[in-house]
Write an enzyme that holds these catalytic residues in place. Structure first.
Site, PDB file in Angstrom:
ATOM      1  N   SER A 119      -3.570   8.660   5.269  1.00  0.00           N
ATOM      2  CA  SER A 119      -3.609   8.139   6.644  1.00  0.00           C
ATOM      3  C   SER A 119      -3.987   9.298   7.560  1.00  0.00           C
ATOM      4  CB  SER A 119      -2.217   7.633   7.037  1.00  0.00           C
ATOM      5  OG  SER A 119      -2.149   7.388   8.427  1.00  0.00           O
ATOM      6  N   TYR A 150       6.867   8.666   7.614  1.00  0.00           N
ATOM      7  CA  TYR A 150       5.595   8.099   7.133  1.00  0.00           C
ATOM      8  C   TYR A 150       4.544   9.204   7.021  1.00  0.00           C
ATOM      9  CZ  TYR A 150       1.313   5.295   7.098  1.00  0.00           C
ATOM     10  OH  TYR A 150       0.094   4.750   6.777  1.00  0.00           O
TER      11      TYR A 150
HETATM   12  P1  NDP Z   1      -0.750  -4.159   4.375  1.00  0.00           P
HETATM   13  O1  NDP Z   1       0.671  -4.292   4.788  1.00  0.00           O
HETATM   14  O2  NDP Z   1      -1.676  -5.270   4.706  1.00  0.00           O
HETATM   15  O3  NDP Z   1      -0.834  -3.882   2.813  1.00  0.00           O
HETATM   16  C1  NDP Z   1       0.139  -3.116   2.142  1.00  0.00           C
HETATM   17  C2  NDP Z   1       0.078  -3.487   0.672  1.00  0.00           C
HETATM   18  O4  NDP Z   1       1.035  -2.695  -0.034  1.00  0.00           O
HETATM   19  C3  NDP Z   1       0.419  -4.932   0.432  1.00  0.00           C
HETATM   20  O5  NDP Z   1      -0.464  -5.453  -0.526  1.00  0.00           O
HETATM   21  C4  NDP Z   1       1.840  -4.878  -0.125  1.00  0.00           C
HETATM   22  O6  NDP Z   1       2.019  -5.950  -1.039  1.00  0.00           O
HETATM   23  C5  NDP Z   1       1.784  -3.551  -0.860  1.00  0.00           C
HETATM   24  N1  NDP Z   1       3.105  -3.001  -1.129  1.00  0.00           N
HETATM   25  C6  NDP Z   1       4.076  -2.628  -0.251  1.00  0.00           C
HETATM   26  N2  NDP Z   1       5.171  -2.220  -0.904  1.00  0.00           N
HETATM   27  C7  NDP Z   1       4.893  -2.331  -2.234  1.00  0.00           C
HETATM   28  C8  NDP Z   1       5.618  -2.082  -3.418  1.00  0.00           C
HETATM   29  N3  NDP Z   1       6.871  -1.612  -3.407  1.00  0.00           N
HETATM   30  N4  NDP Z   1       5.015  -2.291  -4.601  1.00  0.00           N
HETATM   31  C9  NDP Z   1       3.750  -2.776  -4.653  1.00  0.00           C
HETATM   32  N5  NDP Z   1       3.014  -3.045  -3.569  1.00  0.00           N
HETATM   33  C10 NDP Z   1       3.589  -2.822  -2.369  1.00  0.00           C
HETATM   34  O7  NDP Z   1      -1.257  -2.807   5.008  1.00  0.00           O
HETATM   35  P2  NDP Z   1      -2.565  -1.898   4.763  1.00  0.00           P
HETATM   36  O8  NDP Z   1      -3.586  -2.622   4.006  1.00  0.00           O
HETATM   37  O9  NDP Z   1      -2.894  -1.338   6.075  1.00  0.00           O
HETATM   38  O10 NDP Z   1      -1.939  -0.729   3.878  1.00  0.00           O
HETATM   39  C11 NDP Z   1      -2.575  -0.180   2.750  1.00  0.00           C
HETATM   40  C12 NDP Z   1      -2.428   1.322   2.773  1.00  0.00           C
HETATM   41  O11 NDP Z   1      -3.163   1.834   3.875  1.00  0.00           O
HETATM   42  C13 NDP Z   1      -0.994   1.817   2.957  1.00  0.00           C
HETATM   43  O12 NDP Z   1      -0.770   2.902   2.061  1.00  0.00           O
HETATM   44  C14 NDP Z   1      -0.977   2.320   4.390  1.00  0.00           C
HETATM   45  O13 NDP Z   1      -0.027   3.328   4.590  1.00  0.00           O
HETATM   46  C15 NDP Z   1      -2.402   2.819   4.533  1.00  0.00           C
HETATM   47  N6  NDP Z   1      -2.897   2.982   5.899  1.00  0.00           N
HETATM   48  C16 NDP Z   1      -3.089   1.902   6.703  1.00  0.00           C
HETATM   49  C17 NDP Z   1      -3.531   2.073   8.004  1.00  0.00           C
HETATM   50  C18 NDP Z   1      -3.700   0.929   8.942  1.00  0.00           C
HETATM   51  O14 NDP Z   1      -3.948   1.174  10.133  1.00  0.00           O
HETATM   52  N7  NDP Z   1      -3.603  -0.328   8.507  1.00  0.00           N
HETATM   53  C19 NDP Z   1      -3.840   3.405   8.535  1.00  0.00           C
HETATM   54  C20 NDP Z   1      -3.631   4.467   7.575  1.00  0.00           C
HETATM   55  C21 NDP Z   1      -3.184   4.244   6.318  1.00  0.00           C
HETATM   56  P3  NDP Z   1       3.363  -6.736  -1.361  1.00  0.00           P
HETATM   57  O15 NDP Z   1       4.136  -6.834  -0.086  1.00  0.00           O
HETATM   58  O16 NDP Z   1       2.850  -8.053  -1.868  1.00  0.00           O
HETATM   59  O17 NDP Z   1       4.030  -5.938  -2.416  1.00  0.00           O
END
Ligand code: NDP
Length: 247
Positions: free
Chosen positions: A140, A153
């Site tokens: 990030s 975070y």
């Molecule tokens: P979302 O919340 O849409 O996606 C997060 C994903 O992570 C979901 O598919 C969720 O699935 C999964 N997840 C969370 N906890 C677990 C777990 N314990 N085991 C398996 N899967 C898990 O957010 P983003 O797409 O934005 O996030 C994706 C990545 O991008 C993250 O690492 C986030 O930190 C990073 N990021 C995002 C930014 C943004 O602005 N959106 C900016 C910078 C980084 P489920 O709940 O079904 O398990």
């Protein structure tokens, strides 16, 4: 080249993971979808298949080492190999430290740090054996600079940066031919803000994302670019975010 590569995507049930799985599958990759929400994974796998792509899914909690091993085995069983592991699952429960949300601190470490460690531990033996593989992570911009509310975070995302860099150097030294890429997104419109329980932080982040947020498809394109590079070329870091956001 993307065609026929077997790509495991963690956090594939929404946001960046979902967009990336769709894009890579549309370019001929065989994708293995992992996350906790099975209904979402099933829907996505079916959508990819009806568009002519190849996808399987596996319920995965990245905090459980056994689940990480299982998804690597599932990829091998379904498609015969693993070429890319996109370690993307993550949570961002933003809050000031003074709110003392210690359960969230621990959960963030478990998912964003240990989830990456478990994923790498699960796939590394295969990559070392085949002398080929690509590990991609979603850090990030919070892993590049500090901001209030993002202490824990941001700390987990700084960890990812350092870890991936050492993985790259060691892989080169050991001649295992493993490529690495770390993605640093800024505001991307996904479900991520749904995990913020601190009202003030949720409000501020929602306003920021409403003003600046761009589609997860933009990050997917960057991942696809990294995967598409020839085997002898490692492009290690990408920062990607809205043109309008002064991150
Ligand atoms: P979302 O919340 O849409 O996606 C997060 C994903 O992570 C979901 O598919 C969720 O699935 C999964 N997840 C969370 N906890 C677990 C777990 N314990 N085991 C398996 N899967 C898990 O957010 P983003 O797409 O934005 O996030 C994706 C990545 O991008 C993250 O690492 C986030 O930190 C990073 N990021 C995002 C930014 C943004 O602005 N959106 C900016 C910078 C980084 P489920 O709940 O079904 O398990």
């Amino acid at each position: 080249m993307i065609q026929d590569k077997v790509v495991i995507v963690t956090g594939a049930s929404s946001g960046i993971g979902e967009a990336t799985a769709r894009l890579l599958a549309s370019k001929g990759a065989r994708v293995v979808l992992g996350a906790r929400r099975e209904d979402q994974l099933k829907k996505l796998a079916e959508a990819i298949q009806s568009a002519g792509g190849q996808a399987v899914y596996q319920v995965l909690d990245v905090t459980d080492p056994a689940d990480n091993t299982r998804i690597v085995e599932q990829a091998q069983k379904a498609f015969g190999s693993v070429d890319v592991m996109f370690l993307n699952a993550g949570i961002m429960p933003t809050a000031p430290l003074s709110a003392l949300k210690t359960d969230e601190w621990n959960q963030t470490v478990d998912v964003n740090i240990k989830g990456v460690l478990h994923g790498v531990a699960a796939v590394l033996p295969t990559f070392i054996r085949q002398k080929h593989g690509h590990i991609i992570t979603t850090s990030s911009v919070a892993g590049l600079k500090a901001y209030p509310g993002g202490a824990v975070y941001g700390g987990t995302k700084w960890f990812v940066r350092d870890f991936m860099e050492v993985l790259r150097i060691e892989s080169a030294q050991e001649g295992t031919n493993i490529r690495t890429a770390t993605i640093y997104p800024a505001a991307i419109k996904t479900e991520l803000l749904g995990g913020i329980s601190h009202p003030g932080s949720a409000e501020a982040m929602t306003a920021l994302y409403r003003q600046h947020g761009i589609s997860a498809d933009r990050v997917a394109s960057v991942v696809a670019f990294a995967v598409d590079q020839p085997d002898d070329t490692n492009i290690t870091e990408f920062t990607v975010g809205p043109t309008t956001q002064p991150w």
